[in-house]
Design a protein around this motif. Structure first.
Motif, PDB file in Angstrom:
ATOM      1  N   PRO A   1      -1.587 102.922  53.939  1.00 33.54           N
ATOM      2  CA  PRO A   1      -2.738 103.059  54.670  1.00 33.54           C
ATOM      3  C   PRO A   1      -2.502 102.433  56.093  1.00 33.54           C
ATOM      4  N   SER A   2      -3.284 103.125  56.953  1.00 35.33           N
ATOM      5  CA  SER A   2      -3.250 102.455  58.679  1.00 35.33           C
ATOM      6  C   SER A   2      -4.649 101.792  58.694  1.00 35.33           C
ATOM      7  N   ALA A   3      -4.584 100.794  59.645  1.00 35.46           N
ATOM      8  CA  ALA A   3      -5.835 100.359  60.025  1.00 35.46           C
ATOM      9  C   ALA A   3      -6.702 100.982  60.715  1.00 35.46           C
ATOM     10  N   PRO A   4      -7.986 101.255  60.470  1.00 35.78           N
ATOM     11  CA  PRO A   4      -9.010 102.301  61.142  1.00 35.78           C
ATOM     12  C   PRO A   4      -9.113 101.669  62.609  1.00 35.78           C
ATOM     13  N   SER A   5      -9.252 102.662  63.357  1.00 35.55           N
ATOM     14  CA  SER A   5      -9.611 102.696  64.750  1.00 35.55           C
ATOM     15  C   SER A   5     -11.109 102.182  64.883  1.00 35.55           C
ATOM     16  N   SER A   6     -11.077 101.368  66.262  1.00 33.52           N
ATOM     17  CA  SER A   6     -12.463 101.078  66.543  1.00 33.52           C
ATOM     18  C   SER A   6     -13.695 102.124  66.614  1.00 33.52           C
ATOM     19  N   SER A   7     -13.345 103.208  66.480  1.00 36.38           N
ATOM     20  CA  SER A   7     -14.290 104.333  66.772  1.00 36.38           C
ATOM     21  C   SER A   7     -14.670 104.829  65.544  1.00 36.38           C
ATOM     22  N   SER A   8     -13.649 104.626  64.496  1.00 38.62           N
ATOM     23  CA  SER A   8     -13.965 105.007  63.002  1.00 38.62           C
ATOM     24  C   SER A   8     -14.782 103.821  62.210  1.00 38.62           C
ATOM     25  N   SER A   9     -15.445 104.127  61.286  1.00 42.99           N
ATOM     26  CA  SER A   9     -16.058 103.058  60.464  1.00 42.99           C
ATOM     27  C   SER A   9     -15.141 102.306  59.739  1.00 42.99           C
ATOM     28  N   PRO A  10     -15.012 101.062  59.987  1.00 48.28           N
ATOM     29  CA  PRO A  10     -14.083 100.115  59.068  1.00 48.28           C
ATOM     30  C   PRO A  10     -14.528 100.216  57.644  1.00 48.28           C
ATOM     31  N   PRO A  11     -13.494  99.927  56.993  1.00 43.97           N
ATOM     32  CA  PRO A  11     -13.717  99.895  55.566  1.00 43.97           C
ATOM     33  C   PRO A  11     -14.657  98.777  55.091  1.00 43.97           C
ATOM     34  N   LEU A  12     -15.555  99.041  54.309  1.00 43.64           N
ATOM     35  CA  LEU A  12     -16.540  97.763  53.823  1.00 43.64           C
ATOM     36  C   LEU A  12     -15.817  96.896  53.285  1.00 43.64           C
ATOM     37  N   GLY A  13     -16.223  95.577  53.802  1.00 46.75           N
ATOM     38  CA  GLY A  13     -15.539  94.545  53.038  1.00 46.75           C
ATOM     39  C   GLY A  13     -14.011  94.152  53.437  1.00 46.75           C
ATOM     40  N   SER A  14     -13.635  94.782  54.575  1.00 44.82           N
ATOM     41  CA  SER A  14     -12.193  94.592  55.086  1.00 44.82           C
ATOM     42  C   SER A  14     -12.381  93.750  56.254  1.00 44.82           C
ATOM     43  N   PRO A  15     -11.474  93.217  56.703  1.00 48.91           N
ATOM     44  CA  PRO A  15     -11.424  92.656  58.002  1.00 48.91           C
ATOM     45  C   PRO A  15     -11.396  93.429  59.126  1.00 48.91           C
ATOM     46  N   SER A  16     -11.830  92.960  60.270  1.00 51.16           N
ATOM     47  CA  SER A  16     -11.774  93.885  61.719  1.00 51.16           C
ATOM     48  C   SER A  16     -10.418  93.811  61.925  1.00 51.16           C
TER      49      SER A  16
ATOM     50  N   ARG B   1      -7.980  94.263  50.412  1.00 53.00           N
ATOM     51  CA  ARG B   1      -9.362  94.173  50.683  1.00 53.00           C
ATOM     52  C   ARG B   1      -9.927  95.198  51.698  1.00 53.00           C
ATOM     53  N   GLN B   2      -9.408  96.175  51.754  1.00 53.44           N
ATOM     54  CA  GLN B   2      -9.959  97.239  52.665  1.00 53.44           C
ATOM     55  C   GLN B   2     -10.289  98.420  51.604  1.00 53.44           C
ATOM     56  N   THR B   3     -11.599  98.981  52.095  1.00 56.45           N
ATOM     57  CA  THR B   3     -12.174  99.831  51.159  1.00 56.45           C
ATOM     58  C   THR B   3     -11.715 101.339  51.070  1.00 56.45           C
ATOM     59  N   ILE B   4     -11.388 101.563  49.739  1.00 53.95           N
ATOM     60  CA  ILE B   4     -10.622 102.794  49.442  1.00 53.95           C
ATOM     61  C   ILE B   4     -11.819 103.832  49.194  1.00 53.95           C
ATOM     62  N   TYR B   5     -12.884 103.621  48.607  1.00 52.40           N
ATOM     63  CA  TYR B   5     -13.918 104.383  48.237  1.00 52.40           C
ATOM     64  C   TYR B   5     -15.205 103.334  48.320  1.00 52.40           C
ATOM     65  N   PHE B   6     -16.003 104.018  49.163  1.00 44.86           N
ATOM     66  CA  PHE B   6     -17.587 103.437  49.120  1.00 44.86           C
ATOM     67  C   PHE B   6     -18.491 104.670  48.404  1.00 44.86           C
ATOM     68  N   ARG B   7     -18.922 104.499  47.228  1.00 42.40           N
ATOM     69  CA  ARG B   7     -19.314 105.491  46.378  1.00 42.40           C
ATOM     70  C   ARG B   7     -18.289 106.745  46.272  1.00 42.40           C
ATOM     71  N   ASP B   8     -18.669 107.871  46.925  1.00 37.81           N
ATOM     72  CA  ASP B   8     -17.963 109.114  46.648  1.00 37.81           C
ATOM     73  C   ASP B   8     -17.269 109.231  48.082  1.00 37.81           C
ATOM     74  N   PHE B   9     -17.389 108.397  49.322  1.00 36.40           N
ATOM     75  CA  PHE B   9     -16.715 108.426  50.507  1.00 36.40           C
ATOM     76  C   PHE B   9     -15.654 107.477  50.516  1.00 36.40           C
ATOM     77  N   ARG B  10     -14.376 108.177  51.291  1.00 38.52           N
ATOM     78  CA  ARG B  10     -13.072 107.492  51.176  1.00 38.52           C
ATOM     79  C   ARG B  10     -12.978 107.129  52.894  1.00 38.52           C
ATOM     80  N   PRO B  11     -13.302 106.119  53.222  1.00 33.54           N
ATOM     81  CA  PRO B  11     -12.953 105.408  54.451  1.00 33.54           C
ATOM     82  C   PRO B  11     -11.464 105.437  54.836  1.00 33.54           C
ATOM     83  N   LEU B  12     -10.546 105.037  54.018  1.00 33.60           N
ATOM     84  CA  LEU B  12      -9.235 104.609  54.258  1.00 33.60           C
ATOM     85  C   LEU B  12      -8.377 106.119  54.531  1.00 33.60           C
ATOM     86  N   LYS B  13      -7.860 105.963  55.601  1.00 29.55           N
ATOM     87  CA  LYS B  13      -7.130 107.385  55.927  1.00 29.55           C
ATOM     88  C   LYS B  13      -5.556 107.447  55.002  1.00 29.55           C
ATOM     89  N   ASP B  14      -5.832 107.182  53.845  1.00 31.29           N
ATOM     90  CA  ASP B  14      -4.598 107.693  52.919  1.00 31.29           C
ATOM     91  C   ASP B  14      -4.902 108.640  51.836  1.00 31.29           C
TER      92      ASP B  14
END
Length: 484
Positions: A41-56, A130-143
């Motif tokens: 998994p790569s760290a999300p960019s500033s323009s995409s929504s960061p994982p919930l509960g994960s550090p900036s 502690r990066q969000t993999i799935y928030f409900r049925d949505f996957r913020p993590l780019k893996d």
């Protein structure tokens, strides 16, 4: 009032979440080149929504292309989610149910977050960072290795394909209730041995020597357990363990004293590991030994040898390497001229007493020399007595076969025959004597007298004799009759 405030907050969160999804889809098209599959998994960019509960992400991280900044409402939503995650308890969730997962490297792991008593609260899955993999049925993590298997108000199930060592650790399930709940499960990654091999100290061993075998299991996790077998018997070696990063290399050393019977026998190195079954390798022993010599009497068929018999001896030889020198000699004298030796065979057409002696067969190879002896004793030609039976014995490597083995038993058999004959003659003579005496006494049972004869000794005439026979003379002695 507090319940209304919470309901209003949830409504706002839902609206912001839908807006976030729309923006996320737009940014995914622009940032697709930023994700490299297989690198984790790569760290999300500033323009995409960061994982919930994960550090900036760190401020110094360069942006992946020119992207539009997030909206203020999205920033507020993320801050609220982060604040809620920070307030989650670290103990076991009251309604959350998870299971630890053990998976072999390269295979698929299934992560499941279940809710016992669902109230339609939001379920979230986080990785060990502690990066969000799935928030409900949505996957913020780019893996893309994480795929949604099932989502409902009571379960969030996700599959992780092509598992690697870096995926090992604790994964967190979060349930946004009042108060929030969190529960974790552990993924353990097993790595089977990369290679299993046996190395010998030397390829060829002479009988009686010790050979050292090393069995090595490379790059496994957890460390393997090595076991040795020869046939159905388990052997025990000395084990050494080395750790390189997260991997273990295990080596087991076995010392084995070999015999000639071990030639061609397989020694098995077997590995016990939770990631594999029936993993083993074999090493076949190559044992050299000096010749094994045995003298066999092909002719005559009976062990007892007599004058005029044909004698044929075979020298049977077995060794590794194959014996190259096989010879016959007479131990106590020179070899008779009429003896024919052809390779491993010794032949005498007609035996006589001058052939008596010990004959030796010798064989040798690179390892050593062995021999076997045959002692010949020639008996007289057969008589009326049946030939006694004997046995021929041979021992290895220095053996002696004696054709006189039946001499003692033959003498004993003759003595027994003579004694039996004498006893038979005596019994026959006694029977004949009894028959003669019986016939004699049957013809001579005793003396019989008439009335006239009883008084004839003292009578002057016949009339007087008859009177005396009737008892007229009381003073005369009466004749007696005897029976045998």
């Amino acid at each position: 009032m507090a319940s209304r405030s919470r309901s209003r907050t949830r409504t706002q969160e839902e609206r912001e979440r839908r807006r976030q999804q729309q923006q996320q889809q737009h940014h995914q098209q622009q940032q697709h080149h930023c994700y490299q599959p297989g690198l984790g998994p790569s760290a999300p960019s500033s323009s995409s929504s960061p994982p919930l509960g994960s550090p900036s992400p760190p401020a110094a991280s360069p942006p992946c292309g020119a992207l539009t900044p997030p909206s203020p409402s999205l920033v507020l939503l993320l801050l609220a989610a982060a604040a809620a995650a920070s307030l989650l308890p670290t103990g076991d969730g009251q309604n959350l149910v998870t299971e630890d997962v053990t998976v072999v490297e390269g295979e698929v792991a299934t992560i499941s977050c279940k809710v016992r008593n669902s109230d339609d609260s939001v379920i979230q899955l986080l990785n060990p960072n502690r990066q969000t993999i799935y928030f409900r049925d949505f996957r913020p993590l780019k893996d893309s290795r994480f795929q949604l298997v099932n989502f409902s108000s009571s379960e969030l199930r996700v599959s992780l394909t092509n598992v690697s060592i870096s995926d090992e650790g604790r994964y967190f399930c979060q349930l946004y209730t009042d108060p929030p709940q969190e529960y974790f499960m552990t993924i353990t990654v097993l790595v089977p041995p990369r290679n299993l091999r046996i190395e010998a100290q030397k390829e060829t061993t002479v009988e009686g020597e010790e050979i050292e075998l090393n069995c090595t299991s490379l790059a496994s996790r957890p460390p393997t357990v090595i076991r040795w077998f020869k046939g159905n018997k388990e052997l025990f070696g000395k084990t050494e363990e080395e750790q390189w990063s997260d991997m273990f290399t295990v080596t087991s050393r076995l010392s084995l004293k070999v015999k000639r019977e071990d030639d061609g026998v397989a020694v098995v190195c077997q590995v016990d590991h939770p990631a594999v079954k029936d993993l083993q390798t074999k090493y076949y022993l190559d044992v050299m030994y000096k010749p094994e010599v045995q003298v066999l009497q092909n002719s005559p068929a009976q062990p007892l040898t007599r004058e005029g018999d044909l004698l044929d001896l075979l020298c049977q030889v077995k060794g590794k390497p194959e014996p190259t020198d096989v010879s016959w000699l007479r131990v106590d004298d020179e070899m008779p001229q009429h003896v024919i030796v052809s390779g491993s065979n010794l032949h005498i057409n007609s035996l006589n007493k001058s052939d008596n002696g010990t004959y030796r067969c010798k064989a040798s190879n690179e390892v050593g020399m062995s021999f076997s002896d045959y002692t010949l004793y020639v008996y007289d030609p057969p008589t009326t007595l049946p030939p006694p039976t004997t046995t021929t014995t041979t021992t290895i490597p220095a053996t002696t076969t004696d054709s006189r083995a039946g001499e003692e038993s033959a003498i004993t058999a003759v003595d027994h025959a003579v004694i039996g004959g004498v006893v038979a003659v005596v019994v026959f003579a006694m029977l004949c004597l009894l028959i003669i005496l019986g016939r004699y006494f049957a013809r001579h049972k005793g003396t019989y007298f008439t009335h006239e004869a009883k008084g004839a000794d003292d009578a002057a005439d016949a009339d007087t004799a008859i009177i005396n026979a009737e008892g007229g003379q009381n003073n005369s002695e009466e004749k007696k009759e005897y029976f045998i």
